[in-house]
Design a protein around this motif. Structure first.
Motif, PDB file in Angstrom:
ATOM      1  N   VAL A 164       0.927  -1.213  -0.061  1.00  0.00           N
ATOM      2  CA  VAL A 164       0.063  -0.251   0.073  1.00  0.00           C
ATOM      3  C   VAL A 164       0.871   1.095   0.114  1.00  0.00           C
ATOM      4  N   PHE A 165       0.800   1.974  -1.061  1.00  0.00           N
ATOM      5  CA  PHE A 165       1.518   3.251  -1.101  1.00  0.00           C
ATOM      6  C   PHE A 165       0.644   4.533  -0.554  1.00  0.00           C
ATOM      7  N   SER A 166       1.307   5.350   0.125  1.00  0.00           N
ATOM      8  CA  SER A 166       0.420   6.488   0.853  1.00  0.00           C
ATOM      9  C   SER A 166       0.115   7.600  -0.091  1.00  0.00           C
ATOM     10  N   GLY A 167       0.572   7.869  -1.221  1.00  0.00           N
ATOM     11  CA  GLY A 167       0.188   9.020  -2.014  1.00  0.00           C
ATOM     12  C   GLY A 167       0.981  10.224  -1.350  1.00  0.00           C
ATOM     13  N   ILE A 168       1.832  10.079  -0.441  1.00  0.00           N
ATOM     14  CA  ILE A 168       2.103  11.259   0.244  1.00  0.00           C
ATOM     15  C   ILE A 168       3.731  11.695  -0.274  1.00  0.00           C
ATOM     16  N   ASP A 169       4.161  12.821  -0.520  1.00  0.00           N
ATOM     17  CA  ASP A 169       5.426  13.087  -0.890  1.00  0.00           C
ATOM     18  C   ASP A 169       6.080  13.309   0.601  1.00  0.00           C
ATOM     19  N   SER A 170       6.817  12.152   0.723  1.00  0.00           N
ATOM     20  CA  SER A 170       7.717  12.271   2.223  1.00  0.00           C
ATOM     21  C   SER A 170       8.679  13.366   2.435  1.00  0.00           C
ATOM     22  N   HIS A 171       9.110  14.032   1.238  1.00  0.00           N
ATOM     23  CA  HIS A 171      10.013  14.957   1.462  1.00  0.00           C
ATOM     24  C   HIS A 171       9.471  16.249   1.748  1.00  0.00           C
ATOM     25  N   ILE A 172       7.827  16.660   1.350  1.00  0.00           N
ATOM     26  CA  ILE A 172       7.272  17.736   1.576  1.00  0.00           C
ATOM     27  C   ILE A 172       6.643  17.443   2.874  1.00  0.00           C
ATOM     28  N   ALA A 173       6.172  16.481   3.031  1.00  0.00           N
ATOM     29  CA  ALA A 173       5.295  16.111   4.233  1.00  0.00           C
ATOM     30  C   ALA A 173       5.609  14.990   5.083  1.00  0.00           C
ATOM     31  N   PRO A 174       6.923  15.157   5.909  1.00  0.00           N
ATOM     32  CA  PRO A 174       7.326  13.929   6.257  1.00  0.00           C
ATOM     33  C   PRO A 174       6.506  13.480   7.607  1.00  0.00           C
ATOM     34  N   HIS A 175       5.702  14.374   8.384  1.00  0.00           N
ATOM     35  CA  HIS A 175       5.009  14.151   9.585  1.00  0.00           C
ATOM     36  C   HIS A 175       3.802  13.300   8.942  1.00  0.00           C
ATOM     37  N   LYS A 176       3.027  13.676   7.956  1.00  0.00           N
ATOM     38  CA  LYS A 176       2.171  12.813   7.194  1.00  0.00           C
ATOM     39  C   LYS A 176       2.680  11.422   6.982  1.00  0.00           C
ATOM     40  N   GLN A 177       3.738  11.349   6.457  1.00  0.00           N
ATOM     41  CA  GLN A 177       4.245   9.812   6.105  1.00  0.00           C
ATOM     42  C   GLN A 177       4.666   9.047   7.230  1.00  0.00           C
ATOM     43  N   PHE A 178       4.959   9.793   8.213  1.00  0.00           N
ATOM     44  CA  PHE A 178       5.181   9.127   9.527  1.00  0.00           C
ATOM     45  C   PHE A 178       3.816   8.389  10.424  1.00  0.00           C
ATOM     46  N   LEU A 179       2.964   9.466  10.004  1.00  0.00           N
ATOM     47  CA  LEU A 179       1.616   8.905  10.757  1.00  0.00           C
ATOM     48  C   LEU A 179       1.114   7.789  10.022  1.00  0.00           C
ATOM     49  N   PHE A 180       1.421   7.774   8.411  1.00  0.00           N
ATOM     50  CA  PHE A 180       0.974   6.763   7.417  1.00  0.00           C
ATOM     51  C   PHE A 180       1.719   5.338   7.925  1.00  0.00           C
ATOM     52  N   SER A 181       2.973   5.348   8.123  1.00  0.00           N
ATOM     53  CA  SER A 181       3.801   4.464   8.249  1.00  0.00           C
ATOM     54  C   SER A 181       3.605   3.835   9.884  1.00  0.00           C
ATOM     55  N   ALA A 182       3.219   4.665  10.755  1.00  0.00           N
ATOM     56  CA  ALA A 182       3.020   4.197  11.964  1.00  0.00           C
ATOM     57  C   ALA A 182       1.592   3.542  12.331  1.00  0.00           C
ATOM     58  N   ALA A 183       0.801   3.923  11.414  1.00  0.00           N
ATOM     59  CA  ALA A 183      -0.693   3.473  11.391  1.00  0.00           C
ATOM     60  C   ALA A 183      -0.834   1.995  11.477  1.00  0.00           C
ATOM     61  N   GLY A 184      -0.101   1.110  10.734  1.00  0.00           N
ATOM     62  CA  GLY A 184      -0.412  -0.231  10.647  1.00  0.00           C
ATOM     63  C   GLY A 184      -0.382  -0.777  12.099  1.00  0.00           C
ATOM     64  N   LEU A 185       1.142  -0.574  12.596  1.00  0.00           N
ATOM     65  CA  LEU A 185       1.671  -1.364  13.736  1.00  0.00           C
ATOM     66  C   LEU A 185       0.879  -0.819  15.001  1.00  0.00           C
ATOM     67  N   THR A 186       0.584   0.480  15.223  1.00  0.00           N
ATOM     68  CA  THR A 186      -0.102   1.004  16.047  1.00  0.00           C
ATOM     69  C   THR A 186      -1.718   0.598  16.181  1.00  0.00           C
ATOM     70  N   ALA A 187      -2.425   0.510  14.877  1.00  0.00           N
ATOM     71  CA  ALA A 187      -3.748   0.048  14.967  1.00  0.00           C
ATOM     72  C   ALA A 187      -3.908  -1.464  15.527  1.00  0.00           C
ATOM     73  N   GLN A 188      -2.609  -2.079  15.095  1.00  0.00           N
ATOM     74  CA  GLN A 188      -2.728  -3.816  15.571  1.00  0.00           C
ATOM     75  C   GLN A 188      -2.424  -3.640  17.128  1.00  0.00           C
ATOM     76  N   THR A 189      -1.527  -2.776  17.701  1.00  0.00           N
ATOM     77  CA  THR A 189      -0.995  -2.669  18.921  1.00  0.00           C
ATOM     78  C   THR A 189      -2.336  -2.513  19.671  1.00  0.00           C
ATOM     79  N   ALA A 190      -3.117  -1.491  19.400  1.00  0.00           N
ATOM     80  CA  ALA A 190      -4.575  -0.798  19.776  1.00  0.00           C
ATOM     81  C   ALA A 190      -5.261  -2.210  20.000  1.00  0.00           C
ATOM     82  N   LEU A 191      -5.637  -2.892  18.839  1.00  0.00           N
ATOM     83  CA  LEU A 191      -6.587  -3.872  18.847  1.00  0.00           C
ATOM     84  C   LEU A 191      -6.127  -4.935  19.800  1.00  0.00           C
ATOM     85  N   ASP A 192      -4.852  -5.190  19.890  1.00  0.00           N
ATOM     86  CA  ASP A 192      -4.312  -6.351  20.921  1.00  0.00           C
ATOM     87  C   ASP A 192      -4.742  -5.878  22.238  1.00  0.00           C
TER      88      ASP A 192
END
Length: 158
Positions: A32-60
């Motif tokens: 799954v690609f974010s469609g976010i330019d990580s050079h322009i919006a690194p904070h948004k890319q961080f949120l996208f990258s962290a979302a999967g593991l964070t959601a699984q951790t919250a579900l557990d």
């Protein structure tokens, strides 16, 4: 179901921060690609990258905290998938062009070591809690009458 939950979190987060998620392949791996330019919006890319593991951790965490009848096969699968995915991303999945851990480190919000310590500690705590709860007996290993222990997966084929 656990992996689908992980990927859905990436997609929902990308859309929430203004990205345009897409699906593709990276070295024959579905991604799954974010469609976010990580050079322009690194904070948004961080949120996208962290979302999967964070959601699984919250579900557990929700499964382990919310009172309910515990120990179903589906619930065990969700917990095992969450811990397994975390272990994968913090070991062999830590490197790579589309690694969530690598992308989080590239945004300079956290280092790979910090990401590993955060998600790894929570996964270790979840594994400890599962091992101490009798509703999840034989989750990681099963004792045998001869005193030995079976560790692994058993497939029952009718």
């Amino acid at each position: 179901a656990s992996i689908l939950f992980h990927e859905a979190a990436h997609i929902i987060t990308a859309m929430a921060v203004g990205g345009h998620p897409s699906f593709g392949f990276d070295t024959f791996r579905p991604t799954v690609f974010s469609g976010i330019d990580s050079h322009i919006a690194p904070h948004k890319q961080f949120l996208f990258s962290a979302a999967g593991l964070t959601a699984q951790t919250a579900l557990d965490e929700a499964i382990l905290d919310i009172p309910h009848a515990r120990g179903s096969a589906f619930e065990r699968g969700l917990l095992g998938g969450g811990i397994g995915t975390t272990v994968f991303y913090l070991t062999i999945g830590r490197q790579g062009s589309v690694s969530d851990v690598d992308f989080m480190a590239r945004t300079h919000a956290l280092t790979k070591t910090q990401v590993t310590l955060i998600y790894g500690s929570v996964a270790a705590l979840h594994a400890f809690r599962i091992s101490r709860d009798p509703n999840y007996s034989n989750f990681f290993a099963r004792g045998r009458p001869d005193g030995r222990t079976d560790v692994g997966v058993q497939l029952a084929i009718p």
